[in-house]
Write an enzyme that holds these catalytic residues in place. Structure first.
Site, PDB file in Angstrom:
ATOM      1  N   SER A 276       2.868  -2.552  10.246  1.00 49.23           N
ATOM      2  CA  SER A 276       4.317  -2.534  10.521  1.00 49.23           C
ATOM      3  C   SER A 276       5.031  -3.824  10.121  1.00 49.23           C
ATOM      4  O   SER A 276       6.010  -4.219  10.756  1.00 49.23           O
ATOM      5  CB  SER A 276       4.572  -2.193  12.001  1.00 49.23           C
ATOM      6  OG  SER A 276       4.100  -0.887  12.297  1.00 49.23           O
TER       7      SER A 276
ATOM      8  N   ASN B  32       0.858  -1.188   0.000  1.00 47.68           N
ATOM      9  CA  ASN B  32       0.000   0.000   0.000  1.00 47.68           C
ATOM     10  C   ASN B  32       0.893   1.238   0.000  1.00 47.68           C
ATOM     11  O   ASN B  32       1.477   1.580   1.018  1.00 47.68           O
ATOM     12  CB  ASN B  32      -0.899  -0.010   1.246  1.00 47.68           C
ATOM     13  CG  ASN B  32      -1.744   1.244   1.327  1.00 47.68           C
ATOM     14  OD1 ASN B  32      -1.981   1.902   0.317  1.00 47.68           O
ATOM     15  ND2 ASN B  32      -2.205   1.580   2.524  1.00 47.68           N
TER      16      ASN B  32
ATOM     17  N   HIS C  68      -9.641   1.190   4.482  1.00 49.94           N
ATOM     18  CA  HIS C  68      -8.367   1.367   5.199  1.00 49.94           C
ATOM     19  C   HIS C  68      -8.610   2.307   6.388  1.00 49.94           C
ATOM     20  O   HIS C  68      -9.392   3.250   6.290  1.00 49.94           O
ATOM     21  CB  HIS C  68      -7.303   1.944   4.258  1.00 49.94           C
ATOM     22  CG  HIS C  68      -5.934   1.899   4.848  1.00 49.94           C
ATOM     23  ND1 HIS C  68      -5.504   2.812   5.782  1.00 49.94           N
ATOM     24  CD2 HIS C  68      -4.914   1.033   4.663  1.00 49.94           C
ATOM     25  CE1 HIS C  68      -4.255   2.502   6.138  1.00 49.94           C
ATOM     26  NE2 HIS C  68      -3.878   1.422   5.476  1.00 49.94           N
TER      27      HIS C  68
ATOM     28  N   GLY D 267       1.785   1.910  10.667  1.00 45.07           N
ATOM     29  CA  GLY D 267       2.730   3.024  10.582  1.00 45.07           C
ATOM     30  C   GLY D 267       3.393   3.379  11.894  1.00 45.07           C
ATOM     31  O   GLY D 267       3.993   4.442  12.022  1.00 45.07           O
TER      32      GLY D 267
ATOM     33  N   LYS E 118      -0.006   4.290  -0.287  1.00 45.90           N
ATOM     34  CA  LYS E 118      -0.642   5.499   0.258  1.00 45.90           C
ATOM     35  C   LYS E 118      -0.417   6.659  -0.724  1.00 45.90           C
ATOM     36  O   LYS E 118      -0.440   6.441  -1.930  1.00 45.90           O
ATOM     37  CB  LYS E 118      -0.105   5.806   1.657  1.00 45.90           C
ATOM     38  CG  LYS E 118      -0.061   4.550   2.547  1.00 45.90           C
ATOM     39  CD  LYS E 118       0.123   4.842   3.981  1.00 45.90           C
ATOM     40  CE  LYS E 118       0.342   3.542   4.735  1.00 45.90           C
ATOM     41  NZ  LYS E 118      -0.030   3.598   6.121  1.00 45.90           N
TER      42      LYS E 118
ATOM     43  N   GLU F 277      -5.975  -5.346  10.096  1.00 44.14           N
ATOM     44  CA  GLU F 277      -4.983  -4.309  10.372  1.00 44.14           C
ATOM     45  C   GLU F 277      -5.330  -3.617  11.683  1.00 44.14           C
ATOM     46  O   GLU F 277      -6.152  -2.679  11.694  1.00 44.14           O
ATOM     47  CB  GLU F 277      -4.978  -3.272   9.245  1.00 44.14           C
ATOM     48  CG  GLU F 277      -4.603  -3.818   7.895  1.00 44.14           C
ATOM     49  CD  GLU F 277      -3.874  -2.776   7.061  1.00 44.14           C
ATOM     50  OE1 GLU F 277      -2.766  -3.067   6.624  1.00 44.14           O
ATOM     51  OE2 GLU F 277      -4.402  -1.673   6.880  1.00 44.14           O
TER      52      GLU F 277
ATOM     53  N   GLU G 159      -6.963   4.657   7.542  1.00 46.98           N
ATOM     54  CA  GLU G 159      -6.720   6.088   7.266  1.00 46.98           C
ATOM     55  C   GLU G 159      -7.923   6.701   6.567  1.00 46.98           C
ATOM     56  O   GLU G 159      -8.274   7.861   6.812  1.00 46.98           O
ATOM     57  CB  GLU G 159      -5.433   6.245   6.439  1.00 46.98           C
ATOM     58  CG  GLU G 159      -4.206   5.954   7.295  1.00 46.98           C
ATOM     59  CD  GLU G 159      -2.995   5.490   6.519  1.00 46.98           C
ATOM     60  OE1 GLU G 159      -2.970   5.592   5.275  1.00 46.98           O
ATOM     61  OE2 GLU G 159      -2.053   4.994   7.176  1.00 46.98           O
TER      62      GLU G 159
HETATM   63  C1  PEP Z   1      -0.978   0.012   5.707  1.00 50.91           C
HETATM   64  O1  PEP Z   1      -0.839   1.102   5.165  1.00 50.91           O
HETATM   65  O2  PEP Z   1      -1.962  -0.674   5.453  1.00 50.91           O
HETATM   66  C2  PEP Z   1       0.036  -0.444   6.653  1.00 50.91           C
HETATM   67  C3  PEP Z   1      -0.111  -1.621   7.216  1.00 50.91           C
HETATM   68  O3  PEP Z   1       1.090   0.390   6.866  1.00 50.91           O
HETATM   69  P1  PEP Z   1       2.477  -0.011   7.619  1.00 50.91           P
HETATM   70  O4  PEP Z   1       2.952  -1.294   7.023  1.00 50.91           O
HETATM   71  O5  PEP Z   1       3.402   1.142   7.320  1.00 50.91           O
HETATM   72  O6  PEP Z   1       2.168  -0.147   9.071  1.00 50.91           O
END
Ligand code: PEP
Length: 252
Positions: A213, A10, A96, A174, A12, A168, A98
């Protein structure tokens, strides 16, 4: 039922079309010889067509990160499923955290978006997960039950196996705070049980990813968990080398 692992990066709001092109040209030779794993890049809208053209015929698919639920209409700034499909995109991330947190994406909208994506031939990657306060309040299962129940309300058993779910935990996205293998396994097994309560056979075909992460150092342990069918990777997907290492770790 054997489920092929999926590693989805992803991006972003990172990478211009030119940067995306440099990336895909570096990634494709790194994954050309791998089998037993599917790869997707979830890219900004402006990158989709160029990426899909460059990746055509490879094992890398291109996904979008959002879409509107309606086929067309007076929705300034929005993009429909058919518009995405025409770029060559093969899937779309929906829900997501975000988008839920910053853009008000609701479970009611997701209940329409998931079937709309399927109708257009796009694979939905539905993100679900609890916040830190929900986990602290031992509210994780209630939150997952609510998101899975509402967001997939319009999907019948025949379509369920086309849907990918990304577990998630919001507190792990993040932040560098990856879920422990026990936390990831427990939540993903719970999600599969929720799906099985709807349709046991269909639930066995649904891929459930872990996201939060994931990096080149922790991927192998997470991807080895029995219920984890891949990963949704944010930060570590922005560079080719760590992303390629995560993909290699997923092969079964
Ligand atoms: C994501 O954007 O879905 C995500 C899991 O980000 P990260 O791997 O940076 O935590």
């Amino acid at each position: 039922m054997a489920r092929t692992p999926l590693i989805a990066g992803n991006w972003k709001m990172y990478k211009t079309e030119r940067e995306a092109e440099d990336y895909i040209q570096a990634l494709l030779p790194r994954v050309a010889a791998l089998d037993g794993v599917e790869v997707a890049i979830c890219a900004p809208y402006t990158d989709l067509k160029a990426l899909a053209d460059s990746a055509r015929g490879s094992r890398v698919e291109v996904y979008a990160q959002n879409m509107h639920q309606d086929a067309e209409g007076a929705y300034t700034g929005e993009v429909s499923a058919a518009m995405l499909a025409e770029t060559g995109a093969r899937g779309v991330v929906l829900g997501h955290s975000e988008r839920r947190a910053y853009f008000g994406e609701s479970d009611q909208a997701l209940a329409l978006k998931v079937p709309a994506a399927l109708r257009a031939g796009l694979r939905p990657v539905l993100c679900v997960g609890e916040s830190e306060s929900e986990r602290d309040a031992q509210d994780t299962e209630r939150r997952l039950r609510q998101q899975v129940g509402e967001d997939l309300a319009g999907v019948d058993a025949a379509e369920l196996a086309e849907v990918v779910i990304a577990y998630e935990p919001v507190w792990a996205i993040g932040t560098g705070r990856v879920a422990t293998p026990e936390q990831a396994q427990e939540a993903i097994a719970f999600i599969r049980a929720l799906l099985a309560a709807r349709d046991e056979a269909a639930a066995r075909g649904v891929r459930i990813l872990y996201g939060g992460s994931v990096n080149a150092d922790n991927a192998a342990e997470l991807l080895a968990l029995p219920d984890v069918d891949g990963a949704l990777v944010g930060g570590a997907s922005l560079q080719v080398e760590p992303f390629a290492q995560i993909i290699s770790a997923a092969r079964r």
